[in-house]
Design an enzyme around this catalytic site. Structure first.
Site, PDB file in Angstrom:
ATOM      1  N   GLY A  68      23.906  15.097  63.164  1.00  9.78           N
ATOM      2  CA  GLY A  68      24.045  14.917  61.717  1.00  9.78           C
ATOM      3  C   GLY A  68      22.771  15.368  61.028  1.00  9.78           C
ATOM      4  O   GLY A  68      21.677  15.195  61.566  1.00  9.78           O
ATOM      5  N   ARG A  73      27.539  18.975  65.337  1.00  9.90           N
ATOM      6  CA  ARG A  73      27.778  18.511  66.709  1.00  9.90           C
ATOM      7  C   ARG A  73      28.664  19.558  67.390  1.00  9.90           C
ATOM      8  O   ARG A  73      29.577  20.090  66.770  1.00  9.90           O
ATOM      9  CB  ARG A  73      28.486  17.157  66.683  1.00  9.90           C
ATOM     10  CG  ARG A  73      27.755  16.128  65.800  1.00  9.90           C
ATOM     11  CD  ARG A  73      28.453  14.783  65.793  1.00  9.90           C
ATOM     12  NE  ARG A  73      28.264  14.079  64.522  1.00  9.90           N
ATOM     13  CZ  ARG A  73      27.169  13.408  64.183  1.00  9.90           C
ATOM     14  NH1 ARG A  73      26.172  13.321  65.023  1.00  9.90           N
ATOM     15  NH2 ARG A  73      27.076  12.815  63.006  1.00  9.90           N
ATOM     16  N   ASP A 124      20.192  11.649  69.953  1.00  8.94           N
ATOM     17  CA  ASP A 124      20.377  11.559  71.406  1.00  8.94           C
ATOM     18  C   ASP A 124      21.393  12.560  71.961  1.00  8.94           C
ATOM     19  O   ASP A 124      21.203  13.102  73.054  1.00  8.94           O
ATOM     20  CB  ASP A 124      20.675  10.127  71.855  1.00  8.94           C
ATOM     21  CG  ASP A 124      21.789   9.480  71.070  1.00  8.94           C
ATOM     22  OD1 ASP A 124      22.394  10.159  70.210  1.00  8.94           O
ATOM     23  OD2 ASP A 124      22.082   8.293  71.315  1.00  8.94           O
ATOM     24  N   THR A 161      17.196  11.985  62.862  1.00  8.82           N
ATOM     25  CA  THR A 161      18.467  11.284  62.598  1.00  8.82           C
ATOM     26  C   THR A 161      18.169  10.135  61.656  1.00  8.82           C
ATOM     27  O   THR A 161      17.141   9.464  61.820  1.00  8.82           O
ATOM     28  CB  THR A 161      19.122  10.731  63.887  1.00  8.82           C
ATOM     29  OG1 THR A 161      20.116   9.753  63.516  1.00  8.82           O
ATOM     30  CG2 THR A 161      18.149  10.054  64.833  1.00  8.82           C
ATOM     31  N   ASP A 206      19.545   7.420  61.673  1.00  7.84           N
ATOM     32  CA  ASP A 206      19.847   6.133  62.329  1.00  7.84           C
ATOM     33  C   ASP A 206      18.637   5.434  62.947  1.00  7.84           C
ATOM     34  O   ASP A 206      18.699   4.234  63.218  1.00  7.84           O
ATOM     35  CB  ASP A 206      20.908   6.334  63.418  1.00  7.84           C
ATOM     36  CG  ASP A 206      22.283   6.619  62.839  1.00  7.84           C
ATOM     37  OD1 ASP A 206      22.448   6.462  61.613  1.00  7.84           O
ATOM     38  OD2 ASP A 206      23.185   6.992  63.607  1.00  7.84           O
ATOM     39  N   ASP A 220      17.627   5.444  65.910  1.00 12.25           N
ATOM     40  CA  ASP A 220      18.042   4.759  67.143  1.00 12.25           C
ATOM     41  C   ASP A 220      17.590   5.487  68.412  1.00 12.25           C
ATOM     42  O   ASP A 220      18.288   5.462  69.420  1.00 12.25           O
ATOM     43  CB  ASP A 220      19.570   4.580  67.148  1.00 12.25           C
ATOM     44  CG  ASP A 220      20.305   5.907  67.023  1.00 12.25           C
ATOM     45  OD1 ASP A 220      19.674   6.930  66.714  1.00 12.25           O
ATOM     46  OD2 ASP A 220      21.531   5.921  67.235  1.00 12.25           O
ATOM     47  N   ARG A 226      26.262   4.188  63.288  1.00 14.10           N
ATOM     48  CA  ARG A 226      27.446   4.103  64.141  1.00 14.10           C
ATOM     49  C   ARG A 226      27.215   3.108  65.287  1.00 14.10           C
ATOM     50  O   ARG A 226      28.006   2.221  65.519  1.00 14.10           O
ATOM     51  CB  ARG A 226      27.753   5.481  64.713  1.00 14.10           C
ATOM     52  CG  ARG A 226      29.132   5.573  65.311  1.00 14.10           C
ATOM     53  CD  ARG A 226      29.324   6.800  66.176  1.00 14.10           C
ATOM     54  NE  ARG A 226      28.514   7.937  65.816  1.00 14.10           N
ATOM     55  CZ  ARG A 226      28.980   9.057  65.285  1.00 14.10           C
ATOM     56  NH1 ARG A 226      30.246   9.191  64.996  1.00 14.10           N
ATOM     57  NH2 ARG A 226      28.168  10.069  65.050  1.00 14.10           N
TER      58      ARG A 226
HETATM   59  O1  F6P Z   1      24.140   9.929  63.378  1.00 13.39           O
HETATM   60  C1  F6P Z   1      23.949   9.802  62.011  1.00 13.39           C
HETATM   61  C2  F6P Z   1      25.198   9.332  61.320  1.00 13.39           C
HETATM   62  O2  F6P Z   1      24.923   9.472  59.946  1.00 13.39           O
HETATM   63  C3  F6P Z   1      25.675   7.925  61.639  1.00 13.39           C
HETATM   64  O3  F6P Z   1      24.984   6.900  61.011  1.00 13.39           O
HETATM   65  C4  F6P Z   1      27.095   7.997  61.156  1.00 13.39           C
HETATM   66  O4  F6P Z   1      27.868   6.978  61.726  1.00 13.39           O
HETATM   67  C5  F6P Z   1      27.499   9.387  61.599  1.00 13.39           C
HETATM   68  O5  F6P Z   1      26.303  10.147  61.602  1.00 13.39           O
HETATM   69  C6  F6P Z   1      28.522  10.061  60.731  1.00 13.39           C
HETATM   70  O6  F6P Z   1      28.767  11.320  61.256  1.00 13.39           O
HETATM   71  P1  F6P Z   1      29.655  12.440  60.558  1.00 13.39           P
HETATM   72  O7  F6P Z   1      28.870  12.999  59.413  1.00 13.39           O
HETATM   73  O8  F6P Z   1      29.869  13.437  61.630  1.00 13.39           O
HETATM   74  O9  F6P Z   1      30.871  11.753  60.080  1.00 13.39           O
END
Ligand code: F6P
Length: 334
Positions: free
Chosen positions: A23, A84, A115, A138, A140, A142, A184
């Protein structure tokens, strides 16, 4: 292959590739700028790879110059795009990617991502000996091995701005609000924005909803004459999880909880000074590590200092939220 800090002969590196993956996160552009400018000043050729691992497979490569990264330090998103790429989980696609890298003359890589991105990066080193250094990007936060990831500070401040605004309405209408933030698998954004935003309770994916304790928080507040409340919940595996929480609160207390899902607004926008500084330092340090012949590592930060952590360790170990901060939110919102 054994998981240990890896090294290679840096004399073979004339050209590096840089990409953003997973992301997008505010500050990625500042990281790209730092990689490009440090590398060029150290006489390396730099190639930008478009849209993460998808760009490897499609051979979407752009030559980067000093001016290619002008006027981007303040911009959110990623000028190299992000994304991704599920195909990259398969070894045959990684072989195709390596063939593309070799035909483009790319000798080493800097990966900005989380990750999932580092899993792909590690495979490129372990299976094909492509030297790679990771930078944690990221929202997050995490990733094990770093106190901060690029984008987290901006996302928390964006969420906080929203919480402050919603608080005005909560107070004016005597309402209970659940504000859903991103995260997430982890509750780092929820915890930071929740404590800083004065939330009464914080819900994170790492813990199941504890309805008894939530009901107690609500009843205690009502007992003290509290007319409005703010709860912060991380979205968990599926955005909209907060509606489940609102239904439970309604069933147990008869109160209506309004849900506000912040979603992707947390991923965009100009990066904060903290994220720009972090990305600038990490991007430059990643290039220096390659020039020293160090690879299969992530650049992290601990206190004021940059650290270098083996990618296998980052991927194997889990970073935990500070439970004490959730308890603190409950005490301070009394
Ligand atoms: O990994 C970052 C993140 O923003 C998470 O917090 C979230 O759950 C996810 O990506 C959402 O991903 P996408 O934009 O692919 O829906």
């Amino acid at each position: 292959m054994a998981s240990q800090m890896a090294s290679f002969n840096p004399k073979n590196v004339k050209s590096i590739g840089v990409y953003a993956s997973g992301g997008d996160a505010p500050g990625m552009n500042a990281g790209i700028r730092a990689v490009v400018r440090t590398a060029i000043q150290r006489n390396l050729r730099v190639v930008g790879i478009i849209q993460g691992y998808t760009g490897f497979l499609k051979k979407e490569f752009v030559e980067m110059e000093l001016r290619s990264v002008a006027n981007i330090i303040q911009r959110g998103g990623s000028i190299l795009k992000a994304g991704r790429c599920m195909e990259f989980l398969k070894p045959e696609f990684r072989q195709t990617a390596v063939d593309s890298l070799r035909s483009a003359g790319i000798d080493a890589l800097v990966c900005i991502g989380g990750d999932g991105s580092f899993t792909g990066a590690q495979a490129l080193w372990q299976e094909h000996q492509i030297p790679i250094v990771g930078i944690p990007g990221t929202i997050d936060n995490d990733i094990y091995g770093t106190e901060l990831t690029i984008g987290f500070d901006t996302a928390v401040n964006t969420a906080l701005d929203a919480i402050d605004r919603i608080r005005d309405t909560a107070a004016s209408h005597d309402r209970l609000f659940i504000i859903e933030v991103m995260g997430r698998d982890s509750g780092f954004i929820a915890v930071a924005a929740g404590v800083a935003g004065g939330a009464e309770d914080i819900f994170i994916p790492e813990h199941p909803f504890d309805m008894e304790s939530t009901v107690e928080v609500i009843k205690r507040g009502i007992g003290r004459g509290k007319m409005s409340s703010i709860f912060v919940a991380a979205e968990g595996p599926k955005p909209g999880r907060s509606y489940e929480l609102a239904n439970m609160i309604h069933k147990k207390c008869g109160l209506e909880a309004k849900v506000c899902i912040l979603g992707h607004i947390q991923r965009g926008g100009a990066p904060t000074a903290t994220d720009r500084l972090l990305a600038s330092r990490m991007g430059s340090a990643a290039v220096e590590q390659i020039l020293k012949g160090q690879c299969n590592i992530m650049v992290g930060i601990k206190g004021e200092d940059l650290t270098y952590v083996d990618l296998s360790e980052c991927l194997k170990k889990k970073k935990h939220v500070n439970q004490g901060l959730i308890d603190l939110a409950k005490i301070l919102s009394n």
